[in-house]
Design an enzyme around this catalytic site. Structure first.
Site, PDB file in Angstrom:
ATOM      1  N   SER A 196      92.552  51.015 110.201  1.00 53.58           N
ATOM      2  CA  SER A 196      93.913  51.520 110.365  1.00 53.58           C
ATOM      3  C   SER A 196      94.497  51.782 108.987  1.00 53.58           C
ATOM      4  O   SER A 196      93.873  51.497 107.968  1.00 53.58           O
ATOM      5  CB  SER A 196      94.778  50.494 111.099  1.00 53.58           C
ATOM      6  OG  SER A 196      95.091  49.432 110.220  1.00 53.58           O
ATOM      7  N   LYS A 197      95.701  52.297 108.977  1.00 53.24           N
ATOM      8  CA  LYS A 197      96.386  52.645 107.730  1.00 53.24           C
ATOM      9  C   LYS A 197      96.440  51.469 106.749  1.00 53.24           C
ATOM     10  O   LYS A 197      96.453  51.666 105.531  1.00 53.24           O
ATOM     11  CB  LYS A 197      97.815  53.098 108.034  1.00 53.24           C
ATOM     12  CG  LYS A 197      97.884  54.544 108.490  1.00 53.24           C
ATOM     13  CD  LYS A 197      98.740  55.338 107.494  1.00 53.24           C
ATOM     14  CE  LYS A 197      98.715  56.824 107.762  1.00 53.24           C
ATOM     15  NZ  LYS A 197      97.691  57.495 106.987  1.00 53.24           N
TER      16      LYS A 197
END
Ligand code: GLU
Length: 468
Positions: A240-241
């Protein structure tokens, strides 16, 4: 020729939903499909899954195509728009209705919700499945899915996976407003596009049980399925980010060349013995579904840097310059002037050995990009005093008649250092400051050959003029 997709000439596809940018996981899926097709003289097709009109944007489609092009993945023919094929999807639903493999369902959302409340452990069973007396009213079309037994998939990566048919309801294939559902669209498109191998993320595995039911209902041979584990971050959690770069464009901006990304992404979940570093021809030759691992791959920036450094170091100079041009354009930096290009080209053999990314290469190449007068930074200035400036003057005199090669320049510098009773390092420091204005640079002789006689001597002169 047999009608089993596995025996037909290979056709793969990448089917992104255009709702954002090209995610690194999507890029890897595309790469696997591309490698599989290209290694077998097959076709690699592109389908834009744009049926979600609220979320799909032309900009997102553009971003995906741009990402694929950056990565060097070419596709065959025009990209297919799933949305534009909606009439064909509806046609198949009606065909299934006529064949009895689908039926009209008149249950309203409220009725379905009530049924679910009363039967919390079961998947919805429509009362219309076997009804004969049908009203003339809005209805959806549902697949008449098998109630008994199991749906089994022989997945090329996951092995045999099965689910009891009592777990799968009669899914809607055509909504009451006449629009096809995603599940139907995917199957019809894969069939019509002649896709033989569906290679995609394992987050789609549960969809596959439903999709094979439609293939079977239509009597269409199933493609080979290969569900690849998702990419995880360095901590083993789903990417994820939080983990940093996740969009392909972000990796591009960090300065990893496309060839390095292809190499690195190929290794992310696939292996060929212990081979870590390879080129496209090898990847095409080696890539096979049997080499895909069942465990999720972990993104590892250290490894990526290593792979990137290898590709920068071994790439042909001309190719590396093109990659550099692209990087400058992608990062909105000014293009190289002809003079900068000449100097960088001359310095490239020295530069590319050390750089692991393009920003590192540009940083090392800074001496070739700047103009006179060179302003030494604070640290570099420390090595410029009257004594060292005197040595630069002596060096200027000594190199007047040497041919401008690395060896001869080094010889001359050694002699000047000796005459001044110092080691070569004591001369190299002010020389570096004069040529580049900083303390970390390529070797002074590589810089002098890249800059050429005139520019090098002018930079020395600028400093000796200050000797006063
Ligand atoms: N559109 C789906 C996605 O972007 C892929 C569907 C497929 O590969 O079948 O995740």
């Amino acid at each position: 020729m047999s009608d089993t997709p596995a025996d037909r000439p290979v056709v793969t596809r990448f089917a992104p939903s255009p709702t954002g940018y090209l995610h690194i996981g999507g890029a890897r899926t595309a790469l696997f499909n591309w490698l599989y097709a290209r290694g077998r003289g097959g076709k690699f097709l592109l389908r834009i899954e744009d049926t979600d009109r609220a979320r799909s944007t032309p900009e997102a489609t553009e971003a995906i195509l741009k990402g694929l092009a950056w990565l060097g993945l070419d596709w065959d023919g025009e990209p297919v728009s799933q949305f534009q094929r909606k009439d064909r999807h509806a046609e198949v639903a009606l065909q299934m209705l006529a064949a009895g493999t689908a039926y009209k369902c008149f249950s309203t959302p409220e009725e379905i919700a009530q049924w679910r409340e009363a039967n919390p452990r079961q998947s919805f069973q429509s009362p219309w499945r076997d009804a004969t007396d049908l009203p003339d009213a809005p209805h959806a079309i549902r697949l008449r899915a098998p109630r008994d037994g199991e749906t089994v998939i022989e997945d090329a990566v996951q092995g045999t996976v099965r689910v009891g048919n009592d777990q799968l309801d009669d899914m809607i294939i055509l909504r009451s407003d006449g629009t096809p559902t995603y599940m139907l669209a995917v199957v019809v498109d894969d069939h019509d596009m002649g896709v033989t191998h569906v290679i995609r993320g394992d987050d789609h595995l549960t969809n596959t049980f439903r999709q094979v039911q439609i293939f079977d209902a239509m009597g269409w041979p199933r493609p080979v399925f290969a569900h690849i584990p998702l990419i995880h971050g360095e901590d083993g959690k789903k990417l994820s980010k939080r983990h940093g770069a996740v969009g392909l464009h972000e990796f591009a901006a960090l300065g990893y060349p496309p060839a390095a990304m292809r190499n690195y992404l190929a290794r992310l979940g696939w292996s060929h013995g212990d081979d870590e570093l390879f080129d496209d021809a090898q990847a095409r030759e080696w890539f096979d579904l049997s080499g895909i691992n069942r465990a999720p791959a972990r993104l590892d920036f250290k490894k990526l840097e290593h792979v990137s450094g290898h590709h920068i170091g071994t790439m042909a100079d001309d190719d590396l310059l093109l990659v550099l041009d692209q990087f400058l354009a992608d990062t909105d930096a000014a293009p190289l002037t002809p003079q900068q290009r000449n100097r960088i080209t001359a310095a490239l053999p020295a530069l590319k050995e050390k750089a692991r990314t393009l920003p590192q290469l540009l940083d090392q190449a800074r001496f070739a990009l700047i103009d006179r007068p060179v302003e030494p930074d604070e640290k570099a200035s420390k090595s410029l005093d009257s004594v060292s400036r005197g040595m630069l003057s002596a060096l200027t005199a000594a190199v007047q008649h040497v041919s401008w090669t690395r060896d001869e320049l080094e010889q001359a510098a050694k002699q000047v250092a000796e005459e001044n009773g110092v080691g070569l390092g004591k001369l190299a420091a002010p020389l570096r400051a004069a040529l580049a204005g900083r303390t970390t640079t390529p070797s002074v002789f590589d810089m002098m050959t890249a800059l050429g006689r005139e520019e090098s001597l002018a930079r020395l002169q600028d400093q000796t003029d200050l000797a006063g």
